[in-house]
Motif scaffolding. Sequence first.
Motif, mmCIF file in Angstrom:
data_model
loop_
_atom_site.group_PDB
_atom_site.id
_atom_site.type_symbol
_atom_site.label_atom_id
_atom_site.label_comp_id
_atom_site.label_asym_id
_atom_site.label_seq_id
_atom_site.Cartn_x
_atom_site.Cartn_y
_atom_site.Cartn_z
ATOM 1 N N ARG A 282 -17.473 -10.703 -12.945
ATOM 2 C CA ARG A 282 -17.847 -11.831 -12.170
ATOM 3 C C ARG A 282 -17.863 -11.497 -10.685
ATOM 4 N N LEU A 283 -18.676 -11.894 -9.906
ATOM 5 C CA LEU A 283 -18.721 -11.694 -8.409
ATOM 6 C C LEU A 283 -19.168 -12.962 -7.685
ATOM 7 N N ARG A 284 -18.779 -12.900 -6.489
ATOM 8 C CA ARG A 284 -19.077 -14.167 -5.419
ATOM 9 C C ARG A 284 -20.159 -13.389 -4.344
ATOM 10 N N LEU A 285 -20.803 -14.309 -3.872
ATOM 11 C CA LEU A 285 -21.555 -13.822 -2.673
ATOM 12 C C LEU A 285 -20.894 -12.946 -1.745
ATOM 13 N N ALA B 133 -23.291 -19.193 3.001
ATOM 14 C CA ALA B 133 -21.928 -18.315 2.851
ATOM 15 C C ALA B 133 -22.018 -17.740 4.192
ATOM 16 N N GLN C 27 -23.943 -22.536 -6.594
ATOM 17 C CA GLN C 27 -25.161 -22.746 -5.542
ATOM 18 C C GLN C 27 -26.350 -21.900 -5.616
ATOM 19 N N ASP D 55 -28.107 -18.989 -14.739
ATOM 20 C CA ASP D 55 -26.944 -18.506 -13.901
ATOM 21 C C ASP D 55 -27.832 -17.262 -13.326
ATOM 22 N N ILE E 25 -22.948 -14.052 -10.802
ATOM 23 C CA ILE E 25 -22.531 -14.549 -9.590
ATOM 24 C C ILE E 25 -21.774 -15.941 -9.802
ATOM 25 N N ASP E 26 -20.577 -15.943 -9.438
ATOM 26 C CA ASP E 26 -19.782 -17.168 -9.868
ATOM 27 C C ASP E 26 -19.904 -18.092 -8.681
ATOM 28 N N ASP E 27 -21.046 -18.574 -8.509
ATOM 29 C CA ASP E 27 -21.246 -19.809 -7.420
ATOM 30 C C ASP E 27 -22.319 -20.549 -7.898
ATOM 31 N N ASP F 297 -19.098 -10.995 -1.978
ATOM 32 C CA ASP F 297 -18.633 -9.580 -2.618
ATOM 33 C C ASP F 297 -20.221 -8.415 -2.152
#
Length: 321
Positions: free
Chosen positions: A184-187, A215, A268, A170, A264-266, A189
């Motif tokens: 937790r974050l996403r790209l 993204a 990819q 991760d 990073i909750d992605d 953000d």
Amino acid sequence: MELRQLRYFVRIVELGSMSRAAAELDMVQSALSQQISRLEGELSTRLLQRTPRGVLPTEAGMAFFREAKLTLRHAEQAARAAQAARLSGSVSVGLAPTTAAVLGLPLMQAMRERYPDVRLHLVEGMSGHLAAQLKARELDLAVLFDPHAGQGAPAPGDRLMDRQPLFTEDIFLITQASRRQRKRLRLADLGDEPLILPTHPHGLRLTLDAAFQRAGIRPQVVMEVDSLSMVMAAVDAGLGSSLQPYAAVHGFPDAQQRFRLSLIDDAQVRRTNLLCSLSEDELSPAALATRVVVVDCAKRLIEGGAWPGTRLWSPNRVHEN
């Protein structure tokens, strides 16, 4: 029947005393006597007879004594032959800084324990540089990042080496501990986040750039630094944040007080690590053995919980990366 039972019996006969043999063998006399009783039971015959002056072998015991000494001598010769022919030579292994932070020391310890006559040459470097060294035959094997995982065919030149998926990691946004940050974050953000990243030949940078492009985000890269220690020093000083696996903070005993990690909750953005080596017909016996040790060490660390944010590679996760 075990070799140790033969050794016990031979020493008792040689000393003529159960108590003296127990003392020399550093055993309790009752335990030694029990071992001899088991041996006699297995052979269905009496081997020793007790006398006021000690113990003497019976006729069967004397015959057994001669053969037992011969067996022990053959066992010692076999051990010496194995030690004389044990694996030797040298092998060079490349590890990226984050990988070396967790895997390096356990690998060195395991190699010293299993193959003390093999000289291990460890090279720490960026994944892209290690790949070039491997293709130039300057390394025997290396743990490399795969920026093309889940994207079809391997990169040009990869067919020249054997590739074995090891584990996936991760990726976390790592900032100063004083920063308030969600777990937790996403790209999406990270559009305005000042990032300190390695340069493009690095496998992690290629993975991140591809993820940002998919993204539709243009990252704010404020520094490019090809040194994990300097990246973390810059983050610690508040000069920016970085996207790294958990291993980046492994060497900090006070990591929880100095840094804040947000996953990073992605899917990819996860990183695939491959054990790459020259083809098997080019590898020495020492290199082939080392390749097995690398896999064993990584598996033990991950399954033992010593490598957070990391999972052993599974075919079911190929398309997650």
